[in-house]
Design a protein around this motif. Sequence first.
Motif, short mmCIF file in Angstrom:
data_model
loop_
_atom_site.label_atom_id
_atom_site.label_comp_id
_atom_site.label_asym_id
_atom_site.label_seq_id
_atom_site.Cartn_x
_atom_site.Cartn_y
_atom_site.Cartn_z
N GLY A 172 1.10 -1.14 -0.08
CA GLY A 172 -0.12 0.24 -0.02
C GLY A 172 0.84 1.26 0.23
N VAL A 173 1.92 1.18 -0.81
CA VAL A 173 2.69 2.50 -0.80
C VAL A 173 3.26 2.83 -2.24
CG1 VAL A 173 4.84 0.78 -0.71
CG2 VAL A 173 5.16 3.17 0.45
N GLY A 174 3.32 4.00 -2.44
CA GLY A 174 3.86 4.43 -3.60
C GLY A 174 4.98 5.21 -3.38
N LEU A 175 6.23 5.09 -4.50
CA LEU A 175 7.37 5.46 -4.37
C LEU A 175 7.67 6.28 -5.44
CD1 LEU A 175 9.07 1.84 -4.11
CD2 LEU A 175 8.89 3.51 -2.31
N LEU A 176 8.58 7.46 -5.01
CA LEU A 176 9.15 8.35 -5.91
C LEU A 176 10.79 7.70 -6.28
CD1 LEU A 176 8.27 11.83 -4.99
CD2 LEU A 176 7.51 10.34 -7.00
N ILE A 177 11.20 7.48 -7.37
CA ILE A 177 12.50 6.94 -7.88
C ILE A 177 13.17 8.04 -8.58
CG2 ILE A 177 13.81 5.10 -8.57
CD1 ILE A 177 11.05 3.60 -8.43
N ALA A 178 14.28 8.63 -8.00
CA ALA A 178 14.95 9.47 -8.69
C ALA A 178 16.36 8.86 -9.18
CB ALA A 178 15.35 10.78 -7.76
N GLY A 179 16.78 9.09 -10.36
CA GLY A 179 18.02 8.62 -10.72
C GLY A 179 18.61 9.39 -11.85
N GLY A 228 2.01 12.05 -0.75
CA GLY A 228 1.89 11.81 0.55
C GLY A 228 0.73 12.53 0.95
N ALA A 229 0.68 12.68 2.21
CA ALA A 229 -0.56 13.14 3.20
C ALA A 229 -0.78 14.65 2.67
CB ALA A 229 -0.71 13.18 4.25
N ARG A 230 0.19 15.61 2.51
CA ARG A 230 0.24 16.98 2.22
C ARG A 230 0.97 17.48 0.85
NH1 ARG A 230 0.87 18.67 8.36
NH2 ARG A 230 -1.30 18.35 8.80
N SER A 231 0.54 16.25 -0.13
CA SER A 231 1.26 16.45 -1.47
C SER A 231 0.82 17.82 -2.32
CB SER A 231 1.38 15.27 -2.03
OG SER A 231 0.13 14.75 -2.55
N GLN A 232 -0.55 17.85 -2.23
CA GLN A 232 -1.07 19.04 -2.98
C GLN A 232 -0.32 20.27 -2.90
OE1 GLN A 232 -3.26 18.19 -5.47
NE2 GLN A 232 -2.82 20.30 -6.04
N SER A 233 0.03 20.86 -1.80
CA SER A 233 0.61 21.97 -1.49
C SER A 233 1.99 22.02 -2.23
CB SER A 233 0.59 22.39 -0.07
OG SER A 233 1.54 21.57 0.67
N GLY A 234 2.69 20.84 -2.27
CA GLY A 234 4.24 20.62 -2.65
C GLY A 234 3.86 20.66 -4.31
N ARG A 235 2.91 20.07 -4.79
CA ARG A 235 2.65 20.04 -6.14
C ARG A 235 2.20 21.55 -6.72
NH1 ARG A 235 -1.40 15.26 -6.52
NH2 ARG A 235 -0.29 13.76 -5.44
N THR A 236 1.36 22.16 -6.09
CA THR A 236 0.93 23.56 -6.38
C THR A 236 2.45 24.37 -6.45
OG1 THR A 236 -1.01 23.27 -5.19
CG2 THR A 236 -0.44 25.36 -5.86
N TYR A 237 3.22 24.18 -5.52
CA TYR A 237 4.42 24.97 -5.74
C TYR A 237 5.25 24.55 -6.58
CZ TYR A 237 9.17 26.54 -4.12
OH TYR A 237 10.30 27.09 -4.13
#
Length: 85
Positions: A36-43, A69-78
């Motif tokens: 039940g987890v999503g991952l961000l993978i950077a490379g 994550g839980a408060r990702s919408q404000s991060g995406r807006t930024y």
Amino acid sequence: NHKYVYGTPLKTGRLATDLADKHQRTTQTYVRRPYGVGLLIAGYDTNGPHLYQTCPSGNVYEYYASAIGARSQSGRTYLERFTKI
């Protein structure tokens, strides 16, 4: 192990796809609980930097910038406001 067998480093896209396949396999198997987890993978590889997101359903998305994550919408807006593509 990939570098030992093939002589080249593992590409980031291949790593993200392999992880998403593992997520999807456990979702279809009735014996195991799904991840039940999503991952961000950077490379970084020969084509430049990459950012992938995997979902518990097994989907893979490539982004220039993202937040989860839980408060990702404000991060995406930024990121939408200040990321130049």
